[in-house]
Design a protein around this motif. Structure first.
Motif, short mmCIF file in Angstrom:
data_model
loop_
_atom_site.label_atom_id
_atom_site.label_comp_id
_atom_site.label_asym_id
_atom_site.label_seq_id
_atom_site.Cartn_x
_atom_site.Cartn_y
_atom_site.Cartn_z
N ASP A 128 -2.57 7.04 -5.67
CA ASP A 128 -2.10 7.36 -7.81
C ASP A 128 -2.64 5.96 -8.49
O ASP A 128 -1.13 4.79 -8.33
CB ASP A 128 -1.00 8.09 -8.02
CG ASP A 128 -1.21 8.33 -9.37
OD1 ASP A 128 -0.80 7.57 -10.32
OD2 ASP A 128 0.31 9.42 -9.66
N GLU A 129 -3.56 5.65 -9.10
CA GLU A 129 -3.91 4.36 -9.68
C GLU A 129 -2.73 3.80 -10.92
O GLU A 129 -2.27 2.91 -10.94
CB GLU A 129 -5.64 4.05 -10.26
CG GLU A 129 -5.28 2.64 -10.07
CD GLU A 129 -6.63 2.64 -11.02
OE1 GLU A 129 -7.57 1.68 -11.78
OE2 GLU A 129 -7.91 3.63 -9.59
N SER A 171 4.04 0.40 -10.73
CA SER A 171 4.88 0.01 -9.62
C SER A 171 4.60 -1.49 -9.69
O SER A 171 5.75 -2.90 -9.61
CB SER A 171 4.44 0.00 -8.21
OG SER A 171 5.55 1.52 -8.13
N GLU A 172 3.62 -1.42 -9.97
CA GLU A 172 3.45 -3.46 -9.50
C GLU A 172 3.66 -4.15 -10.93
O GLU A 172 4.29 -5.35 -10.67
CB GLU A 172 1.50 -3.72 -9.79
CG GLU A 172 1.08 -4.97 -10.15
CD GLU A 172 -0.40 -4.62 -9.18
OE1 GLU A 172 -1.04 -4.91 -8.56
OE2 GLU A 172 -1.30 -4.91 -10.08
N GLY A 195 0.64 -0.91 -0.21
CA GLY A 195 0.42 -0.09 -0.86
C GLY A 195 0.66 1.54 -0.12
O GLY A 195 1.96 1.49 0.80
N VAL A 196 0.06 2.38 -1.06
CA VAL A 196 1.12 4.12 -1.36
C VAL A 196 0.42 4.90 -0.82
O VAL A 196 -0.59 4.98 -1.22
CB VAL A 196 2.00 3.38 -2.59
CG1 VAL A 196 2.94 5.27 -2.44
CG2 VAL A 196 2.61 2.26 -2.38
N GLY A 197 0.63 5.54 0.23
CA GLY A 197 -0.20 6.88 0.68
C GLY A 197 0.53 7.16 2.30
O GLY A 197 1.36 6.77 2.36
N ALA A 198 -0.53 7.91 2.91
CA ALA A 198 -0.46 8.73 3.75
C ALA A 198 -0.32 8.14 4.82
O ALA A 198 -1.21 6.57 4.94
CB ALA A 198 -0.99 9.82 4.07
N GLU A 228 5.00 7.33 -4.82
CA GLU A 228 5.18 7.70 -3.91
C GLU A 228 5.14 9.19 -3.66
O GLU A 228 4.19 10.07 -3.08
CB GLU A 228 5.63 7.02 -2.90
CG GLU A 228 5.87 7.95 -1.58
CD GLU A 228 7.34 7.49 -0.08
OE1 GLU A 228 6.60 7.52 0.84
OE2 GLU A 228 7.61 7.51 -0.82
N ASP A 229 5.58 10.25 -4.45
CA ASP A 229 5.52 11.24 -4.86
C ASP A 229 4.63 12.49 -5.82
O ASP A 229 4.73 12.92 -5.92
CB ASP A 229 7.11 12.05 -5.28
CG ASP A 229 8.24 11.44 -4.51
OD1 ASP A 229 8.03 11.18 -3.48
OD2 ASP A 229 9.17 11.47 -5.58
#
Length: 197
Positions: A116-117, A123-124, A73-76, A195-196
């Motif tokens: 960001d899908e 990335s996946e 999971g990528v996020g806050a 992430e950015d």
């Protein structure tokens, strides 16, 4: 931030792989984890990671073990960060849950979900390519790659394994050793871009 969640495959039919995975991953990445890998529920483990290269290395380790569905999971992440990953909150945790659930339907057994899908899909994709390389590697290939990590020069690694330098070179070529290093660098870079975003 990145949250990694991994769920043991076939846990009802197999011995509990969580203790071994926790010990190995936390030893390998002790200084690189924001929150250490811990059992979160049943046969699931989770960690909070700040660096994309650490995510990629830990994913590779879990792929090698072969016992895991892997979600990133990528996020806050809500601050202050708690003392234990089980108490963590934020979109990275929500995305990691969705990712590990989706991983169970993916050919490589891993998925990435983020705010960001399109970035998560890129990335996946890079992680799938790395996982595909690693899943095809033979035991002899792993032995050769591990020997290189310990000594660095092919001739020394060959001597350590008791094989000729030519045999070592063949093993590394078939194992995709050179491609592995570049794939990890690329996967870490792509994950960082997401992430950015």
């Amino acid at each position: 931030m990145y949250v990694m969640t991994a769920d043991q495959r076939g846990s009802r039919r197999r011995p509990d792989a969580v203790p071994g995975a926790l010990k190995a991953l936390n030893a390998a990445y002790a200084d690189d984890l924001v929150l250490a890998f811990d059992r979160t529920a049943g046969d699931e483990i989770q960690a909070l990671v700040a660096e994309s290269s650490v995510v990629v290395s830990a994913v590779a380790d879990l792929v090698r073990r072969g016992d895991w569905w892997i979600g990133v999971g990528v996020g806050a992440v809500e601050t202050p960060v708690p003392d234990n990953v089980r108490a963590g909150r934020g979109t990275a945790f929500v995305h990691a849950r969705a990712a590990v659930d989706r991983a169970k339907t993916q050919p490589t057994g891993l998925a990435v979900v983020g705010d960001d899908e399109p970035a998560a899909t890129r990335s996946e994709t890079t992680l799938w390519l790395l996982a595909g390389l690693l899943m095809r590697r033979s035991d002899a290939g792993w032995e050769a790659v591990d020997a290189m990590a310990g000594v660095g020069r092919q001739i020394d690694a060959a001597a350590r394994l008791g094989i000729t330098p030519q045999a070592m070179s063949r093993r590394l070529r078939v194992a995709g050793w050179a491609e592995d290093s570049r794939a990890r660098d690329l996967a870490a870079w792509v994950l960082e871009q997401g992430e950015d975003a």
